[in-house]
Design a protein around this motif. Structure first.
Motif, PDB file in Angstrom:
ATOM      1  N   SER A 196      -9.244  21.278  16.892  1.00 45.46           N
ATOM      2  CA  SER A 196     -10.112  21.940  16.012  1.00 45.46           C
ATOM      3  C   SER A 196     -11.696  21.619  16.241  1.00 45.46           C
ATOM      4  O   SER A 196     -11.879  20.603  16.754  1.00 45.46           O
ATOM      5  N   GLN A 241      -3.624  24.608  18.634  1.00 47.06           N
ATOM      6  CA  GLN A 241      -3.936  24.374  17.422  1.00 47.06           C
ATOM      7  C   GLN A 241      -4.366  22.924  16.936  1.00 47.06           C
ATOM      8  O   GLN A 241      -4.720  22.511  16.065  1.00 47.06           O
ATOM      9  N   GLY A 247     -16.024  27.190  11.887  1.00 47.43           N
ATOM     10  CA  GLY A 247     -14.802  26.285  11.570  1.00 47.43           C
ATOM     11  C   GLY A 247     -14.700  25.607  10.137  1.00 47.43           C
ATOM     12  O   GLY A 247     -13.743  24.827   9.732  1.00 47.43           O
ATOM     13  N   LEU A 267      -9.460  22.874   6.229  1.00 49.24           N
ATOM     14  CA  LEU A 267     -10.465  22.696   7.280  1.00 49.24           C
ATOM     15  C   LEU A 267     -11.835  22.299   6.812  1.00 49.24           C
ATOM     16  O   LEU A 267     -12.355  23.442   6.048  1.00 49.24           O
TER      17      LEU A 267
END
Length: 263
Positions: free
Chosen positions: A250, A247, A46, A6
């Motif tokens: 994001s 999921q 995030g 991420l």
């Protein structure tokens, strides 16, 4: 439990572009200088640069530079050179960090570490406010040994609050890249209880990003940003994506305060 990476690979180029790093050929806004140095920091949800938990608010630094719209760089995007600087076209090369994933403490899951990509990009401005283009990247640190492609369409607008940039994008990976970040090998499946999973070349995700740059007096600015991204194709079916409900989506959002030094 996550193996996927991420990152702020979408938002930070936008921030850098607003700070006149000029990978995007938008019309220049404000005073133009021979060189600039931007120093600041803030908080983001995030993303974690050190491989920590992305599902919380993390501190994020910002240090960047630009020299005559040719050489530029920052701590999170690496360094680059604009080989072509025309009114409507920007093209060049970049050496970019590729941040590792997060395993949430799961034993037996091999998480890619910090890597580096070498890339080439080209972006062309259509009309006054739209930019189209992309970037081809290849891992030069042997973390994945693969290549990836990033394509985007961006829009810039001057509002009463500040400079607003909006981007829609999609990202593709070859087999090595997708397997490294979204696949589960047989030994990992045995150790974790997950199903073994092989990922071929193809699309990874599609996303939408917003960035607002608001000037404060002469030398300061506040950047607020929001990014929503959806996994697609074989990537979306990965056990690493399906571990948590929804999921496939994001989100990243945050705020940076930057102080500019220039001449």
């Amino acid at each position: 439990m996550r193996k996927l990476c991420l990152t702020l690979a979408v938002l930070l180029p936008l921030i850098a572009g607003a700070a006149h790093a000029q990978t995007q050929p938008f019309k220049a806004v404000g005073e133009q200088n021979d060189w600039t140095i931007d120093i600041g920091g803030g908080a983001v949800y995030g993303f974690s640069a050190n491989g920590g938990d992305p599902d919380k608010v993390n501190a994020i630094p910002w240090v960047g530079f630009n020299y005559k719209n040719r050489f530029y760089g920052d701590a999170l995007n690496g360094v680059g050179y604009n080989a072509i600087v025309h009114d409507r076209l920007r093209a060049g090369v970049q050496a970019r960090p590729h941040f590792g994933g997060n395993a949430d403490g799961e034993e037996g899951l091999k998480v890619p570490g910090l890597g580096a990509d070498l890339g080439a990009y080209a972006f062309y401005r259509v009309g006054d406010n739209f930019s189209l283009g992309g970037r081809v990247m290849h891992d030069i640190s042997h973390v994945s040994g693969g290549s990836s492609l990033f394509l985007s369409a961006a829009h810039q607008d001057i509002t009463k609050v500040g400079l607003l940039q909006t981007m829609v994008y999609t990202r593709f990976g070859d087999r090595k890249t997708n397997q490294a970040y979204f696949g589960v090998k047989a030994d990992e499946a045995t150790a974790t209880g997950l199903d073994a999973y092989s990922v071929g070349a193809g699309v990874q995700n599609v996303g939408l990003a917003f960035l607002m740059m608001t000037p404060i007096k002469k030398h300061y600015a506040i950047a607020t940003f929001l990014n929503a991204e959806r996994a697609l194709g074989d990537v979306a079916d990965s056990p690493l994506i399906q571990l948590k409900k929804n999921q496939e989506m994001s989100y990243r959002f945050g705020l940076l305060v930057v102080r500019r030094f220039s001449r």
